[in-house]
Enzyme design. Sequence first.
Site, PDB file in Angstrom:
ATOM      1  N   SER A  50       0.844  -1.204   0.000  1.00 21.72           N
ATOM      2  CA  SER A  50       0.000   0.000   0.000  1.00 21.72           C
ATOM      3  C   SER A  50       0.876   1.250   0.000  1.00 21.72           C
ATOM      4  O   SER A  50       2.095   1.170   0.191  1.00 21.72           O
ATOM      5  CB  SER A  50      -0.887   0.003   1.249  1.00 21.72           C
ATOM      6  OG  SER A  50      -0.063   0.185   2.401  1.00 21.72           O
ATOM      7  N   ASP A  82      -1.459  -1.521  -3.849  1.00 15.49           N
ATOM      8  CA  ASP A  82      -2.810  -1.559  -3.289  1.00 15.49           C
ATOM      9  C   ASP A  82      -3.292  -0.118  -3.055  1.00 15.49           C
ATOM     10  O   ASP A  82      -2.594   0.682  -2.440  1.00 15.49           O
ATOM     11  CB  ASP A  82      -2.747  -2.334  -1.959  1.00 15.49           C
ATOM     12  CG  ASP A  82      -4.103  -2.703  -1.426  1.00 15.49           C
ATOM     13  OD1 ASP A  82      -5.061  -2.799  -2.219  1.00 15.49           O
ATOM     14  OD2 ASP A  82      -4.209  -2.923  -0.200  1.00 15.49           O
ATOM     15  N   HIS A  83      -4.452   0.204  -3.559  1.00 12.54           N
ATOM     16  CA  HIS A  83      -5.072   1.524  -3.362  1.00 12.54           C
ATOM     17  C   HIS A  83      -4.191   2.703  -3.773  1.00 12.54           C
ATOM     18  O   HIS A  83      -4.014   3.650  -2.995  1.00 12.54           O
ATOM     19  CB  HIS A  83      -5.522   1.707  -1.906  1.00 12.54           C
ATOM     20  CG  HIS A  83      -6.716   0.881  -1.549  1.00 12.54           C
ATOM     21  ND1 HIS A  83      -7.991   1.178  -1.957  1.00 12.54           N
ATOM     22  CD2 HIS A  83      -6.811  -0.271  -0.843  1.00 12.54           C
ATOM     23  CE1 HIS A  83      -8.824   0.253  -1.506  1.00 12.54           C
ATOM     24  NE2 HIS A  83      -8.134  -0.651  -0.844  1.00 12.54           N
ATOM     25  N   HIS A 211     -12.042  -6.836  -1.458  1.00 16.09           N
ATOM     26  CA  HIS A 211     -11.243  -6.172  -0.415  1.00 16.09           C
ATOM     27  C   HIS A 211     -11.894  -6.437   0.939  1.00 16.09           C
ATOM     28  O   HIS A 211     -13.053  -6.808   1.019  1.00 16.09           O
ATOM     29  CB  HIS A 211     -11.200  -4.659  -0.666  1.00 16.09           C
ATOM     30  CG  HIS A 211     -10.287  -4.264  -1.781  1.00 16.09           C
ATOM     31  ND1 HIS A 211      -9.228  -3.401  -1.601  1.00 16.09           N
ATOM     32  CD2 HIS A 211     -10.268  -4.607  -3.086  1.00 16.09           C
ATOM     33  CE1 HIS A 211      -8.600  -3.234  -2.750  1.00 16.09           C
ATOM     34  NE2 HIS A 211      -9.209  -3.950  -3.679  1.00 16.09           N
ATOM     35  N   SER A 214     -10.450 -10.225   5.301  1.00 18.64           N
ATOM     36  CA  SER A 214      -9.823 -10.949   6.417  1.00 18.64           C
ATOM     37  C   SER A 214     -10.877 -11.638   7.271  1.00 18.64           C
ATOM     38  O   SER A 214     -12.011 -11.168   7.408  1.00 18.64           O
ATOM     39  CB  SER A 214      -9.007  -9.981   7.295  1.00 18.64           C
ATOM     40  OG  SER A 214      -7.736  -9.761   6.727  1.00 18.64           O
ATOM     41  N   ASP A 256      -5.123  -8.360   4.663  1.00 22.45           N
ATOM     42  CA  ASP A 256      -4.161  -7.477   5.334  1.00 22.45           C
ATOM     43  C   ASP A 256      -4.286  -7.632   6.853  1.00 22.45           C
ATOM     44  O   ASP A 256      -3.345  -8.027   7.541  1.00 22.45           O
ATOM     45  CB  ASP A 256      -4.405  -6.024   4.901  1.00 22.45           C
ATOM     46  CG  ASP A 256      -3.328  -5.068   5.418  1.00 22.45           C
ATOM     47  OD1 ASP A 256      -2.423  -5.513   6.148  1.00 22.45           O
ATOM     48  OD2 ASP A 256      -3.387  -3.866   5.102  1.00 22.45           O
TER      49      ASP A 256
HETATM   50 ZN   LIG Z   1      -8.637  -2.433   0.052  1.00 27.58          ZN
END
Ligand SMILES: [Zn+2]
Length: 308
Positions: A50, A82-83, A211, A214, A256
């Site tokens: 990220s 990421d992003h 996204h 988790s 993440d």
């Molecule tokens: Zn994300």
Amino acid sequence: MPLLSSKIILNNALQKNYLVGAFNVNNLELFKAVISTAEKEASPVIIQVSLGAIKYAGIDFLQAIVQTAEKTSTVNFALHLDHGKTFEDCVNAINHGFTSVMIDGSSLTFNDNVSLTKKVVDYAHKFNVSVEGEIGTIAGIEDNVNVIDENSLYTNSDEAIKFAKLTGVDSLAIAIGTKHGAFKFAGEPNLKVGIAKEIHYKLPNLPLVLHGASNVPDYLVEKINKYGGKLKKAKGVPESIITSLIGTGICKINIDSDLRIAFTATIREYLFNNPECIDPREYLGVAMTEVQNLVSHKICLFNLLKNK
Ligand SMILES: [Zn+2]
């Protein structure tokens, strides 16, 4: 093995009906834990970085770690931003060897999101770098991503199809009700998998991305709380939901928080039980092993779908 674009990895997963873990890393320990586990499980993997990770570790250091792994790795892997928030974020990543970038224009108007994403696609494709776009806003907190619930939206499937066609993205992140961070749901998760199915029906060759996926395992949350942490109401996406995603077009699963939780829980426990310890290699070593166990479990879960 040389790095691959995530397009190659994800298209293969889409065709063969399995999921690919995209794991966020921000230091040497997390990176080594993920790549060594992918090798052990002989599974392709996507390593994600990220903007916050780049700020923390430095993009040149991260690039050097990845280049070293490229020489010795026995599995296919991609290095993914990421992003990414701006065109320049994506250019910077591509200049540092990333094979895949996400441009997150989800907070913009539809037209502005299309033009920013299309600009990144046109640039990235010159370098065989694949691009993930985002349509609909994924709630929660992540590095540089902080969306309050009121603003979180479920992706409109018609808009997503139009967006994909206009931009030429290689994969698309959609909002189906998951959230970033360790506190995803106050009650039962209300995920609208039908949104993915509708998009997949119209665009069967477009890999979709989940996204905020988790699991936030209870045993790790308990361990954090037992050794002085405070994660009382943490709640993630049940594994039964993840395994039900087969055939929905979703094939990239972003992880993440679980890595952070596993890493931190283990360090808390180790330092509590070994108060005399001052050697980072001891507690980082056991933390790496716990992350390896977690990633191994994920990869087995994702690959189970191959045989369904
Ligand atoms: Zn994300």
